[in-house]
Design an enzyme around this catalytic site. Structure first.
Site, mmCIF file in Angstrom:
data_model
loop_
_atom_site.group_PDB
_atom_site.id
_atom_site.type_symbol
_atom_site.label_atom_id
_atom_site.label_comp_id
_atom_site.label_asym_id
_atom_site.label_seq_id
_atom_site.Cartn_x
_atom_site.Cartn_y
_atom_site.Cartn_z
ATOM 1 N N HIS A 162 37.028 28.449 58.629
ATOM 2 C CA HIS A 162 35.562 28.559 58.493
ATOM 3 C C HIS A 162 35.127 29.970 58.099
ATOM 4 C CE1 HIS A 162 35.344 29.897 62.839
ATOM 5 N NE2 HIS A 162 34.386 30.639 62.315
ATOM 6 N N ASP A 220 40.729 23.885 61.473
ATOM 7 C CA ASP A 220 40.139 25.204 61.187
ATOM 8 C C ASP A 220 41.227 26.276 61.147
ATOM 9 O OD1 ASP A 220 38.282 27.158 60.750
ATOM 10 O OD2 ASP A 220 37.431 27.134 62.780
ATOM 11 N N GLY A 257 32.135 36.572 65.580
ATOM 12 C CA GLY A 257 32.879 37.735 65.094
ATOM 13 C C GLY A 257 34.322 37.726 65.542
ATOM 14 N N SER A 312 36.061 34.916 65.512
ATOM 15 C CA SER A 312 36.679 33.796 64.808
ATOM 16 C C SER A 312 37.904 34.211 64.026
ATOM 17 C CB SER A 312 35.694 33.181 63.829
ATOM 18 O OG SER A 312 34.834 32.344 64.520
ATOM 19 N N GLY A 313 38.882 33.337 64.009
ATOM 20 C CA GLY A 313 40.106 33.604 63.243
ATOM 21 C C GLY A 313 41.108 34.421 64.033
#
Ligand code: ARG
Length: 836
Positions: free
Chosen positions: A638, A692, A784, A786-787
């Site tokens: 995402h 994701d 922030g 994410s990932g």
């Protein structure tokens, strides 16, 4: 024993006056002998006897010195004694000065008299040598040399160690009249660790300069690694009435202490009893350690073996005025801490604080940090805080002590060796009738928000906020008297403590029912792990069989066979016949050593060396990612979706920062790298956030360092069980509406059963997702992050990428845990696209 002809018979000697063996003249000389006069004969016999005796003696001596196995061994001891009736002067620092030589001679004589006066030592005693003096009143450091047959060595050790006690009386017979000795400590000098006194190579003398910070480094630092077989020592001195502070700003040694290590002593004698600390390995600057001496000297030694040489260390030192007394009377409220906190506490410190509050109130002390030496094997605290008539030591989480008067005494004591970080505490008054105004009073003295009482969470730490509760309709009544959220019933975790929330569960079709009533996934039967808690899932399993039929939940070795052991990858034990479960295991390790103080939110440098910060154009840190090889990162799909005309899918707009700790602070450890290619999962579903995951190829491969390391990828069969604690990290928002972090943040979270999560979150939690967090809220990832990685420390200490920060309902809200991409589901996909 039977007498053979070769045995020496003393009776024959008595008869002839000459030993039989001495009659060496052959019988054929009989005639010649007869021609001689009786005088001549007497002389000749005398000569012969003389010569015979002489050769016997020579023979004996030769045998004694050359052939007899002289198995005496050299034993060195070192120690020190304190002289109370002499004054230390600077001259005593210089071993060439008259003052030094004179006092050394007196001390050596005293030592000689003492040891020669001891039956157990005298036969082996060779010499005592004074090597240095320091202040206190005068401390004399000395070496003692003995030669002893090995069978008597232990006895000698004991006898010498016992002198530590016997000489310290006033009137030991050996003590020279002019010396008054208060303390004597002596111990075996381990030849592996202690530099012989005459060896002056790699030996340095340093003296602190008032108001200045001095530095020294291991040989070659920072340009070349330290040498092999180094045996170095630094004698550091401060002015009288001062102590030393030693700060290892860089510390980078081999990780096996047996091979290369640094020892710091609170003495100029390298003896165990005065060892402040022994260290090896690598420490990040965020976990540098500062040591304090009890007097004005310190000794630092570095010993290395013949291979694996590391950069070494850089140390700073300075002198500080000696805190004469750490005894204080404090009124009202305030803070107390171990001497020199946050530096390590000095050895042999004694402090007493008298804390006083208003007459109608009682004293309450809250320890925020508490890290003292652990109790010894007899459970005795050698270093301790004494409070409420208890001696407390070791490592404690936040701890509250309540007094029962308006005055309370707190004492701190440290012994002569092994220092730690110490403690930091706060004291304040409390009203014994209302100990926690507008709050709930826990049994352990803590105060917690009223609405945390009976919320199903142990907020006090001692569960006292969760007992005697009327369970509400959405709560389960545990056998232990606790109330737990209905969500926790039959979720596979023993929340009540007595398993009552897990007994009497209807198990799902793919689950098995344990003897104790708990339900566990069927696939966990016979996997060598006791998931039931009563071993019932591991009973009746064919013991000998290591291999099993392959399923989605078994680990498949390279040779195609499947094994019973759960999560066998890189656990340090070979389970596959072909060893494939222990291959490609150069991952998931942190070169730096980290402090064990938890609770802090700021990560330490190098604590999460796979953490990457992804910057999008000028927006700064936008997403996180994890290093999985020297040229591949894994992140969340995402993050790379075009949005309102912004081309997030364009690799040219992204920059990856590896080894970063503080945003915008690009130290030489940080590597900035462009992205060559972004591979988003082809089945990524932007509505559901399903699948994701994305792979990013770096423009150039990076070199792994102490702050850049790949994380291990879990096998498709890898299970991160419900309730397991993992860590999420990132520079995202520190609260839902708060600012983003500049220093990398870390938070400990727990895996939550997917079904529980699915019930709590309005959007679907698919089988490609993992839920983690706390239902009480407060701890979570946020925008922030994410990932970024959800890291799980597995068996053998290796860290695996359990999840990728994906989505959530707000941040850290109550009953809204965070959702993560379940990485194990994508193990094949990752290999397919990146080769990793
Ligand atoms: N999607 C968010 C991001 O872009 C991460 C959200 C994680 N939220 C949470 N509550 N765990 O950074």
């Amino acid at each position: 024993m039977r007498n053979s002809g070769l045995t020496y018979d003393p009776k024959k000697d008595e008869i002839n006056g000459i030993p039989e063996e001495m009659e060496f003249l052959p019988a054929s000389n009989q005639k010649k002998l007869e021609k001689r006069s009786p005088k001549e004969r007497m002389l000749l016999v005398g000569l012969i006897i003389g010569a015979a005796l002489l050769s016997l003696m020579i023979g004996l001596l030769v045998w004694h010195f050359h052939f007899r196995p002289d198995n005496r061994i050299k034993k060195m001891y070192n120690g020190y004694l304190t002289i109370t009736n002499k004054q230390f002067t600077e001259k005593l620092e210089d071993s060439e000065s008259e003052a030094f030589k004179q006092l050394a001679a007196t001390v050596e004589e005293t030592l000689q008299n003492t040891y020669m006066g001891m039956d157990a030592v005298a036969p082996y005693y060779v010499r005592s040598t004074v090597s240095a003096f320091s202040e206190g009143s005068v401390i004399a450091y000395y070496w003692l040399e003995c030669w002893v047959p090995p069978e008597n060595a232990a006895e000698l050790d004991a006898a010498i160690r016992a002198t530590s006690l016997s000489i310290s009386g006033r009137s030991h017979p050996g003590v020279s009249k002019s010396l008054r000795i208060a303390e004597l400590v002596v111990d075996r000098a381990d030849p592996q660790r202690v530099k012989p006194p005459k060896d002056k190579s790699c030996s340095f003398d340093l003296h602190a300069v008032p108001g200045k910070v001095g530095t020294f480094t291991s040989p070659g630092f920072p340009n070349s690694p330290y040498p092999s077989n180094a045996w170095c020592q630094w004698v550091i001195r401060a002015d009288p009435q001062h102590i030393l502070e030693l700060n290892f700003v860089t510390f980078d040694l081999e990780n096996i202490c047996h091979n290369d290590f640094v020892v710091v002593y609170d003495s100029l004698s390298p003896i165990e009893q005065r060892e402040i600390t022994e260290r090896c390995g690598m420490y990040p600057p965020t976990n540098a350690f500062k040591l304090i001496s009890s007097r004005n000297v310190m000794l630092v030694t570095l010993m290395t073996d013949d291979d694996e040489n590391y950069p070494g260390f850089k140390a700073e030192f300075r002198q500080l005025p000696k805190i004469k007394e750490c005894n204080e009377v404090l009124e009202g409220s305030g803070n107390i801490s171990s001497p020199y906190y946050p530096a390590y506490y000095p050895p042999r410190a004694n402090c007493t604080w008298i804390l006083r509050v208003a007459p109608s109130k009682h004293v309450k002390v809250t320890f925020n940090v508490f890290l003292l030496q652990n109790p010894d094997k007899d459970n005795i605290c050698r270093d301790y805080v004494e409070i409420n008539n208890k001696k407390i030591c070791g490592e404690k989480p936040k701890m509250v002590e309540l007094g029962n008067k308006n005055e309370m005494t707190v004492k701190f004591h440290s012994d002569g060796a092994e220092s730690f970080r110490g403690f930091s505490a706060m004291f304040e008054p409390y009203d014994p009738s209302k100990p926690c105004p507008k709050k709930f009073a826990c049994n352990n003295g803590r105060c917690v928000q009223l609405d945390l009482k009976c919320d199903g969470w142990n907020d006090c730490g001692d569960n006292s906020d969760e007992i005697n509760c009327e369970c509400s309709s959405d709560q389960f009544h545990c056998g232990t008297g606790l109330c737990k959220s209905m969500f926790w019933v039959c979720d596979g975790v023993n929340d009540c403590g007595d398993n009552s929330d897990e007994a009497n569960c209807e198990c799902a079709v793919d689950e098995m029912k344990c003897m104790n009533g708990k339900c566990i996934p069927e696939v966990q039967r016979c996997n060598l792990v006791d998931e039931c808690g009563d071993r019932s899932d591991e009973q009746g399993c064919s013991e000998a069989e290591n291999t099993v039929a392959c399923t989605d939940y078994t680990y498949k070795c390279r040779d195609g066979s499947c094994i019973k052991k759960k999560n066998p990858e890189c656990d340090g034990t070979r389970h596959c016949a072909d060893g494939s479960d222990e291959q490609n295991c150069d991952c998931g390790t942190r070169p730096y050593k980290h402090s064990r103080i938890v609770g802090g939110m700021d990560a330490e440098i190098g604590e999460w060396p796979w953490q990457v910060s992804l910057h999008f154009k000028k927006l700064g840190s936008t997403c996180g990612a994890s290093v999985i090889s020297n040229n591949w990162l894994v992140s969340a799909a995402h993050c790379f979706q075009d949005f309102q005309g912004t081309r997030y899918s364009d690799p040219g707009h992204w920059v990856a920062y590896l080894g970063l700790h503080v945003q915008h602070k690009l130290s030489d450890r940080v590597v900035k790298e462009n992205i060559k290619r972004i591979i988003v999962h082809e089945k990524y579903n932007p509505q559901m956030f399903d699948n994701d995951i994305a792979l990013l190829e770096l423009a150039h491969p990076v070199t792994f360092t102490s702050v850049i390391q790949p994380i291990c990828l879990p096998d498709a069969s890898h299970d991160f069980p419900v309730g397991k604690s993992t860590w999420v990290t990132g520079w995202g928002k520190t609260s839902e509406s708060g600012p983003v972090a500049t220093v990398l943040q870390k938070a400990e979270i727990r895996i939550i059963k997917r079904k529980v999560c699915d019930n709590l979150l309005s959007s679907a939690v698919t089988s490609h997702m993992l839920c983690a967090g706390y239902l009480s809220g407060g701890i979570d990832a946020c925008q922030g992050d994410s990932g970024g990685p959800m890291s799980s420390v597995e068996e053998n200490g290796k860290v695996f990428l359990a999840g990728i920060v994906s989505w959530g309902d707000g941040c850290a809200r109550k009953n809204k845990p965070g959702v993560y991409t379940k990485v194990s589901n994508y193990r094949q996909w990752i290999t397919q696209h990146s080769g990793v």
